[in-house]
Scaffold this motif. Structure first.
Motif, PDB file in Angstrom:
ATOM      1  N   MET A   1       0.863  -1.171   0.000  1.00  0.00           N
ATOM      2  CA  MET A   1       0.000   0.000   0.000  1.00  0.00           C
ATOM      3  C   MET A   1       0.903   1.226   0.000  1.00  0.00           C
ATOM      4  O   MET A   1       1.865   1.292   0.770  1.00  0.00           O
ATOM      5  CB  MET A   1      -0.897   0.035   1.235  1.00  0.00           C
ATOM      6  CG  MET A   1      -1.867   1.207   1.240  1.00  0.00           C
ATOM      7  SD  MET A   1      -2.984   1.205   2.663  1.00  0.00           S
ATOM      8  CE  MET A   1      -2.165   2.418   3.705  1.00  0.00           C
ATOM      9  N   SER A   2       0.598   2.171  -0.877  1.00  0.00           N
ATOM     10  CA  SER A   2       1.411   3.387  -0.945  1.00  0.00           C
ATOM     11  C   SER A   2       0.520   4.608  -1.101  1.00  0.00           C
ATOM     12  O   SER A   2      -0.659   4.492  -1.467  1.00  0.00           O
ATOM     13  CB  SER A   2       2.407   3.302  -2.098  1.00  0.00           C
ATOM     14  OG  SER A   2       1.728   3.173  -3.336  1.00  0.00           O
ATOM     15  N   GLY A   3       1.090   5.749  -0.819  1.00  0.00           N
ATOM     16  CA  GLY A   3       0.369   7.007  -0.940  1.00  0.00           C
ATOM     17  C   GLY A   3       1.173   8.127  -0.330  1.00  0.00           C
ATOM     18  O   GLY A   3       2.380   7.998  -0.090  1.00  0.00           O
ATOM     19  N   ARG A   4       0.490   9.238  -0.056  1.00  0.00           N
ATOM     20  CA  ARG A   4       1.109  10.415   0.531  1.00  0.00           C
ATOM     21  C   ARG A   4       0.140  10.970   1.569  1.00  0.00           C
ATOM     22  O   ARG A   4      -1.045  11.131   1.287  1.00  0.00           O
ATOM     23  CB  ARG A   4       1.383  11.450  -0.553  1.00  0.00           C
ATOM     24  CG  ARG A   4       2.109  12.696  -0.080  1.00  0.00           C
ATOM     25  CD  ARG A   4       2.550  13.566  -1.266  1.00  0.00           C
ATOM     26  NE  ARG A   4       1.494  13.788  -2.226  1.00  0.00           N
ATOM     27  CZ  ARG A   4       0.633  14.800  -2.181  1.00  0.00           C
ATOM     28  NH1 ARG A   4       0.689  15.676  -1.203  1.00  0.00           N
ATOM     29  NH2 ARG A   4      -0.293  14.929  -3.109  1.00  0.00           N
ATOM     30  N   GLN A   5       0.641  11.276   2.763  1.00  0.00           N
ATOM     31  CA  GLN A   5      -0.243  11.783   3.807  1.00  0.00           C
ATOM     32  C   GLN A   5      -0.522  13.271   3.589  1.00  0.00           C
ATOM     33  O   GLN A   5       0.362  14.108   3.701  1.00  0.00           O
ATOM     34  CB  GLN A   5       0.333  11.572   5.206  1.00  0.00           C
ATOM     35  CG  GLN A   5      -0.698  11.907   6.272  1.00  0.00           C
ATOM     36  CD  GLN A   5      -0.155  11.984   7.670  1.00  0.00           C
ATOM     37  OE1 GLN A   5       1.048  11.988   7.891  1.00  0.00           O
ATOM     38  NE2 GLN A   5      -1.057  12.059   8.641  1.00  0.00           N
ATOM     39  N   VAL A   6      -1.788  13.583   3.298  1.00  0.00           N
ATOM     40  CA  VAL A   6      -2.201  14.966   3.027  1.00  0.00           C
ATOM     41  C   VAL A   6      -3.219  15.487   4.033  1.00  0.00           C
ATOM     42  O   VAL A   6      -3.513  16.675   4.053  1.00  0.00           O
ATOM     43  CB  VAL A   6      -2.773  15.098   1.599  1.00  0.00           C
ATOM     44  CG1 VAL A   6      -1.695  14.785   0.563  1.00  0.00           C
ATOM     45  CG2 VAL A   6      -3.981  14.193   1.413  1.00  0.00           C
ATOM     46  N   GLY A   7      -3.761  14.612   4.856  1.00  0.00           N
ATOM     47  CA  GLY A   7      -4.731  15.000   5.872  1.00  0.00           C
ATOM     48  C   GLY A   7      -4.396  14.309   7.170  1.00  0.00           C
ATOM     49  O   GLY A   7      -3.559  13.408   7.207  1.00  0.00           O
ATOM     50  N   PRO A   8      -5.043  14.699   8.261  1.00  0.00           N
ATOM     51  CA  PRO A   8      -4.772  14.026   9.525  1.00  0.00           C
ATOM     52  C   PRO A   8      -5.232  12.568   9.479  1.00  0.00           C
ATOM     53  O   PRO A   8      -6.272  12.270   8.918  1.00  0.00           O
ATOM     54  CB  PRO A   8      -5.566  14.826  10.549  1.00  0.00           C
ATOM     55  CG  PRO A   8      -6.562  15.609   9.774  1.00  0.00           C
ATOM     56  CD  PRO A   8      -6.037  15.760   8.386  1.00  0.00           C
TER      57      PRO A   8
ATOM     58  N   ARG B   1       4.491  13.507   3.459  1.00  0.00           N
ATOM     59  CA  ARG B   1       5.460  12.472   3.049  1.00  0.00           C
ATOM     60  C   ARG B   1       4.768  11.314   2.338  1.00  0.00           C
ATOM     61  O   ARG B   1       3.617  11.001   2.596  1.00  0.00           O
ATOM     62  CB  ARG B   1       6.200  11.929   4.267  1.00  0.00           C
ATOM     63  CG  ARG B   1       7.118  12.924   4.911  1.00  0.00           C
ATOM     64  CD  ARG B   1       7.861  12.272   6.044  1.00  0.00           C
ATOM     65  NE  ARG B   1       8.742  13.206   6.713  1.00  0.00           N
ATOM     66  CZ  ARG B   1       9.561  12.862   7.692  1.00  0.00           C
ATOM     67  NH1 ARG B   1       9.608  11.613   8.125  1.00  0.00           N
ATOM     68  NH2 ARG B   1      10.325  13.763   8.250  1.00  0.00           N
ATOM     69  N   ARG B   2       5.540  10.652   1.503  1.00  0.00           N
ATOM     70  CA  ARG B   2       5.089   9.456   0.804  1.00  0.00           C
ATOM     71  C   ARG B   2       5.447   8.227   1.651  1.00  0.00           C
ATOM     72  O   ARG B   2       6.370   8.276   2.467  1.00  0.00           O
ATOM     73  CB  ARG B   2       5.747   9.353  -0.564  1.00  0.00           C
ATOM     74  CG  ARG B   2       5.386  10.534  -1.466  1.00  0.00           C
ATOM     75  CD  ARG B   2       5.704  10.278  -2.905  1.00  0.00           C
ATOM     76  NE  ARG B   2       4.790   9.338  -3.525  1.00  0.00           N
ATOM     77  CZ  ARG B   2       3.514   9.575  -3.820  1.00  0.00           C
ATOM     78  NH1 ARG B   2       2.989  10.738  -3.537  1.00  0.00           N
ATOM     79  NH2 ARG B   2       2.765   8.654  -4.384  1.00  0.00           N
ATOM     80  N   PHE B   3       4.719   7.135   1.433  1.00  0.00           N
ATOM     81  CA  PHE B   3       4.997   5.886   2.131  1.00  0.00           C
ATOM     82  C   PHE B   3       4.703   4.714   1.202  1.00  0.00           C
ATOM     83  O   PHE B   3       3.958   4.841   0.230  1.00  0.00           O
ATOM     84  CB  PHE B   3       4.156   5.759   3.411  1.00  0.00           C
ATOM     85  CG  PHE B   3       2.686   5.604   3.117  1.00  0.00           C
ATOM     86  CD1 PHE B   3       2.112   4.347   2.990  1.00  0.00           C
ATOM     87  CD2 PHE B   3       1.876   6.720   2.940  1.00  0.00           C
ATOM     88  CE1 PHE B   3       0.762   4.206   2.695  1.00  0.00           C
ATOM     89  CE2 PHE B   3       0.529   6.589   2.658  1.00  0.00           C
ATOM     90  CZ  PHE B   3      -0.024   5.331   2.530  1.00  0.00           C
ATOM     91  N   ALA B   4       5.292   3.581   1.529  1.00  0.00           N
ATOM     92  CA  ALA B   4       5.005   2.312   0.854  1.00  0.00           C
ATOM     93  C   ALA B   4       5.269   1.208   1.864  1.00  0.00           C
ATOM     94  O   ALA B   4       6.406   1.050   2.332  1.00  0.00           O
ATOM     95  CB  ALA B   4       5.888   2.137  -0.386  1.00  0.00           C
ATOM     96  N   ILE B   5       4.222   0.473   2.233  1.00  0.00           N
ATOM     97  CA  ILE B   5       4.346  -0.577   3.246  1.00  0.00           C
ATOM     98  C   ILE B   5       3.691  -1.855   2.749  1.00  0.00           C
ATOM     99  O   ILE B   5       2.711  -1.827   2.028  1.00  0.00           O
ATOM    100  CB  ILE B   5       3.709  -0.162   4.594  1.00  0.00           C
ATOM    101  CG1 ILE B   5       2.227   0.196   4.408  1.00  0.00           C
ATOM    102  CG2 ILE B   5       4.472   0.991   5.210  1.00  0.00           C
ATOM    103  CD1 ILE B   5       1.458   0.320   5.689  1.00  0.00           C
TER     104      ILE B   5
END
Length: 168
Positions: free
Chosen positions: A86-93, A112-116
């Motif tokens: 799963m990946s994405g970028r945190q844009v909200g709380p 920040r972006r993430f991929a886990i």
């Protein structure tokens, strides 16, 4: 094992990430249970497609560009396992809830972006998802997004985000 069962499970994940929530009723059983909803908003804890859609909205409110890259799908009888990133970028709380549906924690957006990696488990009945649960790398997510180790400034931002989330 029918291929349709694995396709249904992967399709449910794709719909949740893409935001095409009207189609969830086609792949999620009316009595479907998301066993991962215990830390999610109360609307996510009910059975059926509307609750799965509420989970998708909750995730998409925190994470832009949300996607699931599927690596492996295996099935045994009515049980399907999907190994993915799963990946994405945190844009909200990112807001977590307690057993009573009250705000427990709020992690302010970091940009920040993430991929886990994750493994999602599904039980299928009548060509629809009946049950879902998952194994996730939550520590990896928290580390990549800068939630841990928390700086004093981030702890202050968390407290402010939690107050705002409780007011909503």
């Amino acid at each position: 094992m029918r291929t349709i069962d694995t396709d249904i499970c992967v399709r449910s994940m794709t719909l949740m990430a893409s935001g095409d929530l009207d189609e969830l009723a086609q792949v999620v059983h009316p009595q479907a249970v998301n066993r991962e909803a215990k830390a999610e908003p109360p609307a996510c804890r009910e059975p059926g497609p509307a609750a799965f859609a509420a989970t998708a909205r909750w995730l998409r409110a925190a994470f832009a560009d949300l996607r699931f890259d599927i690596h492996d799908v295996v099935a045994d009888g009515d049980l399907v396992a999907v190994h993915c990133t799963m990946s994405g970028r945190q844009v909200g709380p990112f807001v977590a809830y307690d057993d009573h549906g009250e705000v427990d924690q709020a992690f302010p957006p970091t940009g920040r972006r993430f991929a886990i990696t994750q493994t999602h488990w599904f039980r299928v009945r009548d060509d629809q998802v009946l049950e879902h649960w998952a194994n996730r790398d939550d520590l990896g997510l928290a580390t990549q997004l800068g939630w841990v180790p928390p700086t004093p400034a981030f702890l202050w931002r968390m407290a402010r985000a939690k107050r705002r989330a409780r007011r909503q």
